[in-house]
Scaffold this motif. Structure first.
Motif, PDB file in Angstrom:
ATOM      1  N   ASN A  27      27.757  85.958  50.976  1.00  0.00           N
ATOM      2  CA  ASN A  27      26.983  86.767  51.915  1.00  0.00           C
ATOM      3  C   ASN A  27      27.751  88.010  52.348  1.00  0.00           C
ATOM      4  OD1 ASN A  27      24.808  85.026  51.876  1.00  0.00           O
ATOM      5  ND2 ASN A  27      25.495  83.851  53.649  1.00  0.00           N
ATOM      6  N   VAL A  28      29.019  87.809  52.747  1.00  0.00           N
ATOM      7  CA  VAL A  28      29.838  88.929  53.210  1.00  0.00           C
ATOM      8  C   VAL A  28      30.087  89.918  52.075  1.00  0.00           C
ATOM      9  CG1 VAL A  28      32.111  89.588  54.101  1.00  0.00           C
ATOM     10  CG2 VAL A  28      30.926  87.595  55.040  1.00  0.00           C
ATOM     11  N   PHE A  29      30.405  89.381  50.894  1.00  0.00           N
ATOM     12  CA  PHE A  29      30.678  90.245  49.748  1.00  0.00           C
ATOM     13  C   PHE A  29      29.452  91.089  49.404  1.00  0.00           C
ATOM     14  CE2 PHE A  29      31.082  91.368  45.305  1.00  0.00           C
ATOM     15  CZ  PHE A  29      32.426  91.679  45.163  1.00  0.00           C
ATOM     16  N   ALA A  30      28.276  90.450  49.372  1.00  0.00           N
ATOM     17  CA  ALA A  30      27.043  91.165  49.032  1.00  0.00           C
ATOM     18  C   ALA A  30      26.722  92.236  50.076  1.00  0.00           C
ATOM     19  CB  ALA A  30      25.888  90.182  48.913  1.00  0.00           C
ATOM     20  N   GLN A  31      26.883  91.881  51.363  1.00  0.00           N
ATOM     21  CA  GLN A  31      26.554  92.836  52.429  1.00  0.00           C
ATOM     22  C   GLN A  31      27.485  94.047  52.396  1.00  0.00           C
ATOM     23  OE1 GLN A  31      26.563  90.477  56.019  1.00  0.00           O
ATOM     24  NE2 GLN A  31      24.958  89.131  55.211  1.00  0.00           N
ATOM     25  N   ASN A  32      28.762  93.807  52.028  1.00  0.00           N
ATOM     26  CA  ASN A  32      29.698  94.926  51.903  1.00  0.00           C
ATOM     27  C   ASN A  32      29.296  95.876  50.771  1.00  0.00           C
ATOM     28  OD1 ASN A  32      31.305  94.119  54.021  1.00  0.00           O
ATOM     29  ND2 ASN A  32      32.719  92.957  52.735  1.00  0.00           N
ATOM     30  N   THR A  38      18.045  87.523  52.187  1.00  0.00           N
ATOM     31  CA  THR A  38      18.037  86.267  52.944  1.00  0.00           C
ATOM     32  C   THR A  38      17.091  85.268  52.284  1.00  0.00           C
ATOM     33  OG1 THR A  38      16.279  87.097  54.381  1.00  0.00           O
ATOM     34  CG2 THR A  38      18.552  87.447  55.108  1.00  0.00           C
ATOM     35  N   HIS A  39      17.301  84.012  52.620  1.00  0.00           N
ATOM     36  CA  HIS A  39      16.422  82.930  52.164  1.00  0.00           C
ATOM     37  C   HIS A  39      16.349  82.842  50.637  1.00  0.00           C
ATOM     38  CE1 HIS A  39      15.322  82.658  56.319  1.00  0.00           C
ATOM     39  NE2 HIS A  39      14.778  83.857  56.327  1.00  0.00           N
ATOM     40  N   VAL A  40      17.476  83.038  49.985  1.00  0.00           N
ATOM     41  CA  VAL A  40      17.550  82.799  48.541  1.00  0.00           C
ATOM     42  C   VAL A  40      18.690  81.822  48.286  1.00  0.00           C
ATOM     43  CG1 VAL A  40      16.637  85.064  47.925  1.00  0.00           C
ATOM     44  CG2 VAL A  40      19.115  84.751  48.133  1.00  0.00           C
ATOM     45  N   ASP A  41      18.616  81.130  47.164  1.00  0.00           N
ATOM     46  CA  ASP A  41      19.684  80.189  46.867  1.00  0.00           C
ATOM     47  C   ASP A  41      20.912  80.915  46.343  1.00  0.00           C
ATOM     48  OD1 ASP A  41      19.122  80.817  44.217  1.00  0.00           O
ATOM     49  OD2 ASP A  41      17.950  78.997  43.875  1.00  0.00           O
ATOM     50  N   THR A  42      22.010  80.185  46.239  1.00  0.00           N
ATOM     51  CA  THR A  42      23.285  80.777  45.829  1.00  0.00           C
ATOM     52  C   THR A  42      23.199  81.380  44.435  1.00  0.00           C
ATOM     53  OG1 THR A  42      24.519  79.226  47.211  1.00  0.00           O
ATOM     54  CG2 THR A  42      25.737  80.291  45.437  1.00  0.00           C
ATOM     55  N   ALA A  43      22.518  80.700  43.520  1.00  0.00           N
ATOM     56  CA  ALA A  43      22.421  81.187  42.140  1.00  0.00           C
ATOM     57  C   ALA A  43      21.741  82.545  42.080  1.00  0.00           C
ATOM     58  CB  ALA A  43      21.671  80.173  41.282  1.00  0.00           C
ATOM     59  N   THR A  44      20.680  82.727  42.881  1.00  0.00           N
ATOM     60  CA  THR A  44      19.949  84.005  42.886  1.00  0.00           C
ATOM     61  C   THR A  44      20.824  85.124  43.423  1.00  0.00           C
ATOM     62  OG1 THR A  44      17.844  82.846  43.202  1.00  0.00           O
ATOM     63  CG2 THR A  44      17.900  85.197  43.751  1.00  0.00           C
ATOM     64  N   ALA A  46      24.085  85.168  43.443  1.00  0.00           N
ATOM     65  CA  ALA A  46      25.157  85.392  42.472  1.00  0.00           C
ATOM     66  C   ALA A  46      24.691  86.295  41.336  1.00  0.00           C
ATOM     67  CB  ALA A  46      25.647  84.051  41.921  1.00  0.00           C
ATOM     68  N   LYS A  47      23.465  86.103  40.878  1.00  0.00           N
ATOM     69  CA  LYS A  47      22.930  86.936  39.798  1.00  0.00           C
ATOM     70  C   LYS A  47      22.780  88.380  40.246  1.00  0.00           C
ATOM     71  CE  LYS A  47      20.453  83.212  37.421  1.00  0.00           C
ATOM     72  NZ  LYS A  47      19.138  82.628  37.098  1.00  0.00           N
ATOM     73  N   GLU A  48      22.368  88.593  41.506  1.00  0.00           N
ATOM     74  CA  GLU A  48      22.232  89.961  42.019  1.00  0.00           C
ATOM     75  C   GLU A  48      23.587  90.654  42.064  1.00  0.00           C
ATOM     76  OE1 GLU A  48      19.613  91.794  42.735  1.00  0.00           O
ATOM     77  OE2 GLU A  48      18.303  90.180  42.028  1.00  0.00           O
ATOM     78  N   ILE A  49      24.610  89.924  42.519  1.00  0.00           N
ATOM     79  CA  ILE A  49      25.956  90.509  42.593  1.00  0.00           C
ATOM     80  C   ILE A  49      26.488  90.816  41.202  1.00  0.00           C
ATOM     81  CG2 ILE A  49      28.352  90.054  43.254  1.00  0.00           C
ATOM     82  CD1 ILE A  49      27.288  88.355  45.563  1.00  0.00           C
ATOM     83  N   SER A  50      26.170  89.962  40.239  1.00  0.00           N
ATOM     84  CA  SER A  50      26.682  90.155  38.879  1.00  0.00           C
ATOM     85  C   SER A  50      26.120  91.407  38.221  1.00  0.00           C
ATOM     86  CB  SER A  50      26.356  88.927  38.010  1.00  0.00           C
ATOM     87  OG  SER A  50      24.969  88.866  37.718  1.00  0.00           O
ATOM     88  N   ASN A  51      25.006  91.940  38.760  1.00  0.00           N
ATOM     89  CA  ASN A  51      24.409  93.161  38.204  1.00  0.00           C
ATOM     90  C   ASN A  51      25.144  94.429  38.644  1.00  0.00           C
ATOM     91  OD1 ASN A  51      22.309  91.856  36.804  1.00  0.00           O
ATOM     92  ND2 ASN A  51      21.066  91.735  38.672  1.00  0.00           N
ATOM     93  N   LEU A  52      26.002  94.283  39.675  1.00  0.00           N
ATOM     94  CA  LEU A  52      26.738  95.436  40.182  1.00  0.00           C
ATOM     95  C   LEU A  52      27.929  95.757  39.285  1.00  0.00           C
ATOM     96  CD1 LEU A  52      26.918  94.419  43.959  1.00  0.00           C
ATOM     97  CD2 LEU A  52      25.302  96.024  42.926  1.00  0.00           C
TER      98      LEU A  52
END
Length: 356
Positions: A27-32, A38-44, A46-52
């Motif tokens: 959460n902190v890493f993504a917000q930075n 919000t209201h998504v599972d960890t896998a979802t 993680a996939k969003e962060i992996s696109n960065l």
């Protein structure tokens, strides 16, 4: 710190972020990075962060979080005993430090005396190769602290506060380069306990592992592994494991609290008959005067199997409707409690081995 030479694949990032790091970190890493989902599972997430596109600092923070979540501070130790009463471990380590005689990939740090004691603290950093298909986590720079104290002329005790069961061996291998034939290393080693002795050992740890400030409440977990009751050595390299269920743990707890011979417990008797021996036990204690509970894991690990102590959980009773909530006790107090348990374990072990 290990260098990242190859950018990880999307698969590697998703795998690490989903399975290794915790949700709070995500959460902190993504917000930075400007991602507020919000209201998504960890896998979802993680996939969003992996696109960065992540820079080296980002990747290093993920690596550190992954390593921290896959390691727990375990305290182990050993005693160095020499026929030479002038044996001085502090001076021997200092000579290693001064001469730069560490192994390839090791960095030795200077010994520092702990104020008000005769205990010296040191630390070692080293590169740890990791097997596995995720190249992102193949090379890890890790470290551990250790504490040395002269107990009597020619006898020094070493405590290793590490992240891995191999940390104690790492230090022993280093010291073997300066120890002479007059000096022996004494471990709390499983091979010195036969099956019956190992049962007695874990039995006594329940009521004598902590100080009088802590009251034993229950056995939370028990692991047994196949072994030789005659020699006390583990013969099967695959080490078939057996875990006690909740009902068995209740019976074992009652036997300990009532001072019964644990070897007569039906589950224990059947396990021994089937060729299993005690390997790890997690105990829960309640503080005698304060609203705290602690779970301590005592386990034989490594090859050869030596004893180590880990704090699994530390909770405080809080609120109008009293509930137990996990609290962070800090590195210093954690080490103090694990050291207490390990030193009491050493006394129990020596008594059992001496009795034969």
């Amino acid at each position: 710190m290990a260098k990242i030479n190859i950018y990880p694949t999307k698969y590697e990032l998703v795998e690490v972020l989903t399975s290794i790091t915790n949700r709070g970190f995500l959460n902190v890493f993504a917000q930075n990075k400007g991602i507020f989902i919000t209201h998504v599972d960890t896998a979802t997430l993680a996939k969003e962060i992996s696109n960065l596109f992540l820079d080296n600092d980002d990747l290093e923070s993920i690596r550190k979080e992954a390593y921290n979540n896959n390691s727990s501070h375990a305290l182990s130790g050993f005693v160095l005993k020499s026929k030479n009463k002038d044996f001085n471990l502090k001076n021997d380590y200092q000579s290693l430090f001064d001469d730069g005689k560490q192994k390839m990939g090791q960095v030795l740090n200077q010994l520092v005396r702990i104020k008000g004691t005769n205990i010296y603290k040191g630390s070692i950093e080293y590169n740890k190769k990791r097997a596995g298909r995720i190249e992102f986590l193949q090379d890890e720079v890790t470290h551990f602290d250790f504490y040395i104290e002269e107990k009597s002329p020619g006898t020094w005790q070493v405590e290793v506060d590490g992240n891995r069961s191999t940390d104690s061996k790492e230090l022993k291998d280093l010291l073997n380069g300066v120890l002479d034939t007059n000096t022996v290393i004494q471990d709390i080693e499983q091979a010195l306990l036969n099956t019956e002795a190992s049962i007695l050992y874990f039995d006594k740890l329940a009521t004598s592992g902590m100080s009088a400030e802590w009251n034993f409440k229950t056995v939370r977990h028990l692991t047994l592994k196949e072994g030789s009751s005659a020699s006390g050595t583990l013969e099967n390299p695959e080490e078939t494991e057996q875990v006690a269920n909740a009902e068995d743990l209740v019976g074992i707890t009652q036997a300990i609290l009532q001072g019964q011979n644990l070897r007569e417990n039906p589950f224990v008797k059947q396990s021994v008959k089937s060729g299993y021996r005690f390997n790890a036990m997690t105990y829960e204690y309640e503080h005698a005067t304060e609203p705290f509970f602690i779970q301590v894991k005592a386990e034989f690990k490594g090859r050869p199997k030596v004893f180590e102590v880990t704090i699994v959980d530390y909770e405080e009773v809080r609120g109008e409707t009293p509930t137990r909530q996990r609290v962070n006790i800090g590195d210093s107090y954690s080490k103090e409690l694990r050291s207490l348990f390990w030193n009491n374990s050493k006394i129990i072990f020596n008594e059992i081995v001496k009795r034969g």
